[in-house]
Design an enzyme around this catalytic site. Structure first.
Site, mmCIF file in Angstrom:
data_model
loop_
_atom_site.group_PDB
_atom_site.id
_atom_site.type_symbol
_atom_site.label_atom_id
_atom_site.label_comp_id
_atom_site.label_asym_id
_atom_site.label_seq_id
_atom_site.Cartn_x
_atom_site.Cartn_y
_atom_site.Cartn_z
ATOM 1 N N ASP A 485 0.837 -1.200 0.000
ATOM 2 C CA ASP A 485 0.000 0.000 0.000
ATOM 3 C C ASP A 485 0.877 1.257 0.000
ATOM 4 O OD1 ASP A 485 -2.315 1.511 0.127
ATOM 5 O OD2 ASP A 485 -3.164 0.415 1.812
ATOM 6 N N ASP A 555 -10.959 1.718 -2.890
ATOM 7 C CA ASP A 555 -11.513 1.529 -1.547
ATOM 8 C C ASP A 555 -13.030 1.614 -1.586
ATOM 9 O OD1 ASP A 555 -9.152 1.081 -0.309
ATOM 10 O OD2 ASP A 555 -8.995 3.025 0.681
HETATM 11 C C1 GLA Z 1 -5.789 1.912 2.280
HETATM 12 C C2 GLA Z 1 -6.170 0.729 1.425
HETATM 13 C C3 GLA Z 1 -7.199 -0.107 2.125
HETATM 14 C C4 GLA Z 1 -6.659 -0.568 3.454
HETATM 15 C C5 GLA Z 1 -6.229 0.627 4.275
HETATM 16 C C6 GLA Z 1 -5.519 0.182 5.539
HETATM 17 O O1 GLA Z 1 -6.847 2.804 2.383
HETATM 18 O O2 GLA Z 1 -6.626 1.154 0.170
HETATM 19 O O3 GLA Z 1 -7.552 -1.222 1.341
HETATM 20 O O4 GLA Z 1 -5.589 -1.442 3.248
HETATM 21 O O5 GLA Z 1 -5.364 1.480 3.554
HETATM 22 O O6 GLA Z 1 -5.101 1.227 6.305
#
Ligand code: GLA
Length: 749
Positions: A485, A555
């Protein structure tokens, strides 16, 4: 500088073109396209890019000078690499719009490149690799331009490498990978691009590129490269292309940092395409003797509309660019929406049991498993940078947790955010200078009020992060998957590692540093899958995706909005990469409630997964899920490796439909999603299928049927001919607002 080693004549036999020195013209061929070059007065010019031609002499004759005095059609020479300050205009006004703008060591602003020999070099089978060498007429400054034509997928990769031996560093104000000027090919252009933000990736927009205009696309950040604009475009010639008709040039830049793409329709109807890494507010300082290799721009062309352009990119990505593109991706459960930061070992083992029962194949622990003591990651304010186990939450250790998945026959995946840290972390306390920051300003902090970006230009930082990731992968022993990420932008534009005269190198060197780190992980762990995530779909770019097996698309997991987001992502990126998870309702991002079947039907058109706590599902829901997962596994090869055909766009209709077909045309799967129920009818027009063989016969089966519900087609279980399915079409019924259906076609011999 020789970068491609020794040329072996034998190695070239299998390639699609001969190898060796190139004379004054060259024709690069792919299955359905041609790219023709000719050298004139020491400059390489583009004669043709488009549908296939067989004879370069013809292209030369047709594109020859003539109508405007002694010039090319119009005024402007269609240079293969247009350079700032060079004589590329008939009027000799100098070219302000070149893709390369250099301040030479002595302060001179112009660059004039002359041919220094072209050749084809050995490459993999099915790829023809042309290198055009150019040298400044005055300065010891050279540019190598590469064109790598990939036969099967009709994709041409192009980029440049720059080197010099001037007496002092030069400054690269612009350093585009491609700056192609086209000969007169049309007088009307339309540009389709993706725009988006957090939770709204892949929004499709299209506009004319009017006479005299430039459409300029750019990332808004040096990290979340795909927010703002996506580094890709489809340019229609003459008229906006449809899915199945029209001439279209597609482009995608492989760069995960700051980038810029410019599509220019100049006042004399010449088209130019510029794309490259953005030097931001400064210039890149290149030392004598050093070579800078700029990112690849992928181009493709089709005269059969946008659908074929997408299929070309998908094929190219799976065949030669992404990691393990032709192997199938597992059905997984990711812990994020089901647990967020709050979990115990039991929460996780319950999730493992749940995904196993539904037929899933992998469990991924998301954020919250790391950090110790005061920096234990129980929320987003602390712990990033400390990639050590949060023993409070996971007292039995990482290997134990991994073994829990293995005992259940599941794979194990783990979330990391290697480029970022919290100021509340052991790492930043020990190394405050490892954080990007401007010396004289207060540190801007991001998510959780304490998130910062690590200085990836600094090898010591990369060594530390690699060491920490390596330790995790070693201690977990059998980790199969990393969700990588990156949840920040460059908020503080400064590096203590780069000298004061090289601060603007940050934009480029950050990304090459990141790639070096990713390469090390890839080299040591070639079998570990990497999911590219950046606050959702911020890394939908072919730079990061070269190292990755897949990406987290958004997300935003609202199934209705995912129809649009995935429609956008699929324009350039293949379904095998598109993480698409079933989540609970009301949806956590939008509050919308959609039926469970709808959520499954949407997830099943990408790399299917779950992001919920299965213990909260009812027995009926689990039974539905089990059947859907089993069906997904059966259709997985055609979804993940098949050809995408977009049948009905969600952007213009009250429903959407897409399908995948195997290249052998023996298997296909069709999806239909209601978006807004029209007042007057349950019956959209029959779906005219594509990608199947009119001469074959197919059994039609509806999948993910709900108990006691009518089928959505009157021909469930029937055998029909391909020609009727294409030309009469599949009659469908969509009842309620979020009604949806999936149909499978299997060839019957
Ligand atoms: C980001 C990612 C999510 C999740 C969060 C965790 O927003 O896109 O899928 O992994 O971080 O903090």
């Amino acid at each position: 500088m020789k970068r491609y080693g020794v040329f072996f004549a034998g190695m070239c036999m299998a390639a699609t073109a001969w190898c060796g020195p190139v004379g004054s013209e060259y024709l690069l061929q792919t299955k359905n396209t041609s790219l023709a070059f000719a050298k004139e007065e020491g400059t390489w010019l583009l004669l043709h890019y488009g549908a296939k031609i067989s004879q370069i002499e013809d292209a030369r004759l047709l594109a020859s000078k003539g109508f405007a005095g002694d010039s090319w059609l119009g005024y402007r020479k269609p240079a293969t690499y247009s350079v700032n300050g060079a004589d590329t205009y008939f009027e000799k006004t100098g070219n302000k719009f070149g893709g390369l703008a250099v301040i030479h060591a002595d302060g001179v602003l112009s660059t004039e490149l002359a041919d220094a020999g072209a050749e084809t070099v050995a490459d993999r089978d099915g790829v023809t690799h042309l290198v055009i060498r150019m040298k400044d007429t005055v300065y010891p400054f050279t540019v190598q331009q590469h064109f790598r034509a990939v036969y099967e997928s009709d994709v041409v990769e192009t980029w440049v490498e720059i080197t010099h031996t001037e007496s002092a560093p030069v400054r690269l104000v612009r350093m585009d990978s491609a700056a192609l000027v086209f000969p007169l090919i049309s007088k009307r252009f339309y540009v389709m691009t993706l725009t988006g933000e957090w939770a709204s990736e892949g929004q499709l927009v299209e506009s004319p590129l009017a006479l005299g205009q430039t459409i300029s696309l750019t990332s808004r950040s040096g990290i979340r490269s795909a927010f703002g604009n996506n580094a890709s475009f489809m340019l229609s010639l003459d008229t906006p292309a449809t899915e199945t008709a029209g001439r279209v040039i597609g482009g995608a830049l492989a760069w995960s940092g700051a980038w810029t793409i410019g599509l220019r329709h100049d006042q004399i109807d010449m088209l130019s395409i510029h794309a490259g890494a953005d030097t931001g507010s400064g210039a890149y300082v290149l030392d004598p003797g050093k070579t800078i290799v700029l990112p690849k721009l992928m181009l493709t062309f089709s005269d059969q509309g946008k659908g074929q352009v997408s299929r070309n990119f998908h094929r190219w990505a799976r065949d030669i660019h992404i990691h393990n593109g032709n192997s199938s991706r597992p059905v997984l459960l990711n812990s994020w929406e089901g647990a967020y930061f709050t979990f115990t070992e039991k929460t996780l083992t319950d999730m493992m049991d749940g995904v196993k029962e539904m037929g899933g194949e992998m469990f991924v622990i998301d954020d919250g498993w790391f950090g110790r003591g005061e920096f234990a990651r129980d929320d987003d304010r602390r712990g990033l940078g400390d990639w050590v186990l949060n023993e409070k939450k996971l007292p039995h250790g990482l290997e134990w947790l991994v073994n829990q998945t293995k005992d259940r026959g599941l794979g194990f995946g783990i979330w990391v955010e290697p480029e970022m840290a919290n100021t509340a972390s052991e790492l930043v306390k020990a190394h405050p200078d490892w954080v990007l920051r401007e010396k004289t300003r207060a540190l801007r902090q991001g998510r959780g009020g304490s998130q910062v970006v690590l200085d990836m230009t600094n090898p010591a930082v990369r060594d530390n992060i690699f060491g920490q990731l390596d330790a995790i992968l070693q201690s977990g022993k059998r980790i199969d998957y990393i969700k990588w990420d990156a949840n920040a932008s460059v908020m503080n534009v400064g590096s203590t590692f780069l000298g004061k005269d090289r601060q603007a190198n940050l934009w480029f060197d950050y990304t090459t540093g990141l790639y070096e780190l990713l390469s090390r992980v890839r080299a040591k762990y070639p079998d570990v899958m990497i999911n590219a995530c950046s606050s959702g779909g911020g890394h939908m770019d072919y730079g990061f995706l070269h190292f990755a097996d897949e990406f987290w698309t958004s997300d935003n997991t609202d199934a209705r909005q995912r129809v649009f987001i995935q429609w956008g992502a699929g324009q350039f990126y293949p379904a095998c990469m598109m993480g698409s998870h079933v989540t609970v309702v009301p949806n956590h991002q939008t509050g919308r409630t959609t039926p469970l079947k709808y959520r499954f039907d949407v997830a099943m058109s990408g790399r299917m997964g779950f992001e919920l706590h299965p213990s909260k599902m009812t027995a009926d829901e689990v039974a539905f899920a089990k059947n859907a997962v089993a069906e997904y596994k059966r259709i997985r090869p055609v979804v993940q490796q098949g050809d995408l055909y977009r049948l009905v766009s969600p952007w213009q209709n009250s429903y959407a439909s897409l399908m995948y077909a195997s290249s052998a045309k023996d298997h296909a799967v069709i999806y239909v999603y209601g978006l807004n129920r029209p007042i007057h009818s349950d019956y959209p027009p029959p779906l005219l299928l594509q990608g199947i063989d009119p001469a074959k016969r197919y059994k039609v089966t509806e999948l993910t049927r709900e108990k006691g519900k009518r089928p959505h087609i009157p021909v469930d279980g029937k055998v029909l001919s391909g020609d009727a399915l294409k030309n009469v079409g599949l009659p469908i019924r969509l009842g309620t607002e979020y009604d949806s259906a999936i149909f499978e076609l299997t060839e019957v011999k």
